[in-house]
Design an enzyme around this catalytic site. Structure first.
Site, PDB file in Angstrom:
ATOM      1  N   TYR A   6      16.975   5.373  11.622  1.00  0.00           N
ATOM      2  CA  TYR A   6      16.296   4.811  10.442  1.00  0.00           C
ATOM      3  C   TYR A   6      17.650   4.399   9.689  1.00  0.00           C
ATOM      4  O   TYR A   6      17.727   3.419   9.137  1.00  0.00           O
ATOM      5  CB  TYR A   6      15.750   6.022   9.884  1.00  0.00           C
ATOM      6  N   ASP A  47      16.630  22.683   8.599  1.00  0.00           N
ATOM      7  CA  ASP A  47      16.772  22.533   7.058  1.00  0.00           C
ATOM      8  C   ASP A  47      17.175  21.262   6.852  1.00  0.00           C
ATOM      9  O   ASP A  47      17.289  20.371   5.812  1.00  0.00           O
ATOM     10  CB  ASP A  47      17.944  23.549   6.593  1.00  0.00           C
ATOM     11  N   PRO A  80      17.495   4.327  -3.657  1.00  0.00           N
ATOM     12  CA  PRO A  80      16.686   5.331  -4.282  1.00  0.00           C
ATOM     13  C   PRO A  80      17.066   6.754  -3.466  1.00  0.00           C
ATOM     14  O   PRO A  80      17.133   6.806  -2.371  1.00  0.00           O
ATOM     15  CB  PRO A  80      15.345   5.168  -4.361  1.00  0.00           C
ATOM     16  N   THR A  81      17.189   7.753  -4.277  1.00  0.00           N
ATOM     17  CA  THR A  81      17.076   9.144  -3.533  1.00  0.00           C
ATOM     18  C   THR A  81      15.640   9.445  -2.990  1.00  0.00           C
ATOM     19  O   THR A  81      14.781   8.551  -2.990  1.00  0.00           O
ATOM     20  CB  THR A  81      17.439  10.477  -4.788  1.00  0.00           C
ATOM     21  N   ASN A  82      15.424  10.578  -2.963  1.00  0.00           N
ATOM     22  CA  ASN A  82      13.969  11.058  -2.337  1.00  0.00           C
ATOM     23  C   ASN A  82      12.737  10.546  -3.419  1.00  0.00           C
ATOM     24  O   ASN A  82      12.832  11.273  -4.389  1.00  0.00           O
ATOM     25  CB  ASN A  82      13.727  12.514  -2.185  1.00  0.00           C
ATOM     26  N   LYS A  89      18.764   0.676   8.460  1.00  0.00           N
ATOM     27  CA  LYS A  89      18.794   0.152   6.945  1.00  0.00           C
ATOM     28  C   LYS A  89      20.151  -0.040   6.691  1.00  0.00           C
ATOM     29  O   LYS A  89      20.242  -1.012   5.855  1.00  0.00           O
ATOM     30  CB  LYS A  89      18.454   1.397   6.212  1.00  0.00           C
ATOM     31  N   LEU A 141       4.324   3.996  -0.758  1.00  0.00           N
ATOM     32  CA  LEU A 141       4.637   4.725  -2.160  1.00  0.00           C
ATOM     33  C   LEU A 141       5.448   3.892  -3.162  1.00  0.00           C
ATOM     34  O   LEU A 141       4.929   4.185  -4.486  1.00  0.00           O
ATOM     35  CB  LEU A 141       5.565   5.643  -1.680  1.00  0.00           C
ATOM     36  N   LYS A 150       0.268  21.212   2.114  1.00  0.00           N
ATOM     37  CA  LYS A 150       0.007  22.563   2.738  1.00  0.00           C
ATOM     38  C   LYS A 150      -0.344  23.533   1.632  1.00  0.00           C
ATOM     39  O   LYS A 150      -1.153  24.466   1.976  1.00  0.00           O
ATOM     40  CB  LYS A 150       1.470  22.727   3.184  1.00  0.00           C
ATOM     41  N   SER A 206       0.876  -1.094  -0.179  1.00  0.00           N
ATOM     42  CA  SER A 206      -0.051  -0.002  -0.020  1.00  0.00           C
ATOM     43  C   SER A 206       0.900   1.297  -0.103  1.00  0.00           C
ATOM     44  O   SER A 206       0.447   2.359  -0.085  1.00  0.00           O
ATOM     45  CB  SER A 206      -0.973  -0.047   1.317  1.00  0.00           C
TER      46      SER A 206
HETATM   47  P1  GDP Z   1      15.223  14.390   3.868  1.00  0.00           P
HETATM   48  O1  GDP Z   1      15.545  14.401   2.695  1.00  0.00           O
HETATM   49  O2  GDP Z   1      15.588  13.318   4.476  1.00  0.00           O
HETATM   50  O3  GDP Z   1      15.886  15.592   4.837  1.00  0.00           O
HETATM   51  O4  GDP Z   1      13.718  14.413   4.044  1.00  0.00           O
HETATM   52  P2  GDP Z   1      12.553  15.631   3.524  1.00  0.00           P
HETATM   53  O5  GDP Z   1      11.990  15.049   2.588  1.00  0.00           O
HETATM   54  O6  GDP Z   1      11.766  15.574   4.772  1.00  0.00           O
HETATM   55  O7  GDP Z   1      13.010  16.775   3.192  1.00  0.00           O
HETATM   56  C1  GDP Z   1      13.324  17.895   4.265  1.00  0.00           C
HETATM   57  C2  GDP Z   1      13.830  19.132   3.560  1.00  0.00           C
HETATM   58  O8  GDP Z   1      12.664  19.835   3.253  1.00  0.00           O
HETATM   59  C3  GDP Z   1      14.390  20.018   4.670  1.00  0.00           C
HETATM   60  O9  GDP Z   1      15.538  20.881   4.159  1.00  0.00           O
HETATM   61  C4  GDP Z   1      13.127  20.711   5.151  1.00  0.00           C
HETATM   62  O10 GDP Z   1      13.704  21.885   5.756  1.00  0.00           O
HETATM   63  C5  GDP Z   1      12.579  20.995   3.989  1.00  0.00           C
HETATM   64  N1  GDP Z   1      11.020  21.259   4.144  1.00  0.00           N
HETATM   65  C6  GDP Z   1      10.449  22.445   3.843  1.00  0.00           C
HETATM   66  N2  GDP Z   1       9.166  22.230   4.021  1.00  0.00           N
HETATM   67  C7  GDP Z   1       8.865  20.981   4.714  1.00  0.00           C
HETATM   68  C8  GDP Z   1       7.919  20.226   4.935  1.00  0.00           C
HETATM   69  O11 GDP Z   1       6.697  20.619   5.261  1.00  0.00           O
HETATM   70  N3  GDP Z   1       8.149  18.948   5.393  1.00  0.00           N
HETATM   71  C9  GDP Z   1       9.343  18.403   5.167  1.00  0.00           C
HETATM   72  N4  GDP Z   1       9.267  17.028   5.765  1.00  0.00           N
HETATM   73  N5  GDP Z   1      10.311  18.964   4.944  1.00  0.00           N
HETATM   74  C10 GDP Z   1      10.375  20.348   4.612  1.00  0.00           C
END
Ligand code: GDP
Length: 311
Positions: A135, A267, A162-164, A139, A12, A186, A10
């Site tokens: 995490y 950040d 994988p990346t994001n 992993k 992503l 949002k 279920s």
């Molecule tokens: P990461 O790649 O593991 O750090 O995971 P995320 O997908 O949570 O990405 C985080 C980055 O997005 C950071 O630089 C956060 O400051 C920025 N960011 C901005 N707004 C948001 C939000 O609403 N949610 C999350 N998760 N990150 C945010």
């Protein structure tokens, strides 16, 4: 060849595998539990029950995942759930004679203090970023388990990094989701309530996004063709700033008010560029979905499924 079993159905990534396969969701089996995991594997590999349709390959996507917020707020859960799920799935695969297993790792697992770009050789060369170390270490142990099983049992088990990842069926939770789905949600609320679109941090961090459909396609290729002990990075190697991502989402959704930066929020890592040379060497002509296209499809899916999606 027998059938494919996909864990995390279920989720992503898991939801993107289509066709004749067995997909397991957490509703059917709690993979944190060794007994439940073994019962499921026993059932699907049993020749008397399945006849000619026994499972002999596994793509293991199930995981406890979350964005920066989730990782910071639920450190114990992220460690326990992931270490148990991976340990049980890899061990059950061995025990029930699965020939090929593809296990999902993540670029979060890389050391924080390391020369860029991230390559497959750098996974264990230092501690991960403090925001997601539970995490990351859980992993990393999947990589260790796979290497150990390859060496002791001669199993052709492999892993992908994988990346994001983003796409349909993501978790759109505002606090604990990853950045891309959280920002879609949002932005939706900002449009609905006629407010500003408030984003965490400075907007300066850079990330590499990959569409879930591309990840599924590449993993099917890995399942059939990739046999190396070293994991393989799945990446476009194209960075985009959180600022540009927010603008892309705002434009895609037709948002007209102000984008506001909340500097009281973290950040996280500034960047984590990855090296996609290995996958490019194997598949030089693979066409990654452009982020504009993937975001548009994800936004369309979000609107269509708003009532029922994870949020
Ligand atoms: P990461 O790649 O593991 O750090 O995971 P995320 O997908 O949570 O990405 C985080 C980055 O997005 C950071 O630089 C956060 O400051 C920025 N960011 C901005 N707004 C948001 C939000 O609403 N949610 C999350 N998760 N990150 C945010």
């Amino acid at each position: 060849m027998g059938r494919l079993l996909v864990t995390g159905q279920s989720g992503l990534i898991g939801s993107q595998f289509k066709g004749d396969l067995i997909s397991l969701s957490s509703k059917v089996c709690d993979l944190r539990d060794k007994k439940s995991t073994e019962q499921v594997f026993e059932f699907y590999t049993n020749t008397e029950i399945q006849k000619d349709f026994t499972v002999d390959k596994v793509i293991h996507c199930a995981a406890k995942v979350g964005g920066l917020g989730g990782n910071i707020n639920c450190k114990g859960d992220f460690f326990y759930d992931n270490i148990m799920i991976n340990t049980n799935v890899i061990e059950a695969s061995r025990k029930f004679d699965i020939n090929k297993l593809v296990c999902f790792l993540s670029t979060c697992i890389f050391p924080d203090n390391i020369d860029y770009p991230l390559t497959e050789k750098k996974i264990h060369l230092g501690p991960p970023h403090n925001s997601n170390y539970p995490y990351a270490y859980a992993k990393r142990m999947a990589d260790i388990q796979i290497r150990a099983y390859r060496e002791q049992y001669g199993l052709n088990y492999v892993s992908v990094i994988p990346t994001n990842v983003y796409g349909p069926n993501d978790n759109f939770n505002l606090e604990n989701g990853h950045v891309l789905p959280s920002l879609i949600h949002k932005c939706y609320l900002a449009i609905k309530n006629n407010t500003d679109f408030v984003i965490w941090g400075t907007g300066k961090p850079l990330r590499e996004f990959i569409y879930s459909k591309d990840v599924a396609e590449l993993s099917m290729w890995v399942l059939e063709n990739y046999n190396e002990e070293e994991p393989i990075i799945l990446s476009t190697s194209e960075e985009i700033s959180i600022r540009d991502l927010a603008t892309l989402i705002a434009d895609t959704m037709g948002f007209k008010n102000n984008i506001v930066w909340d500097n009281s929020k973290p950040d996280g890592q500034l960047r984590k560029p990855s090296d996609n040379h290995k996958i490019k060497k194997y598949l030089p002509n693979f066409n990654f979905t452009p982020i504009e296209v993937g975001v548009k499809e994800t936004v369309d899916w979000f609107y269509k499924n708003y009532e029922t999606l994870r949020k």
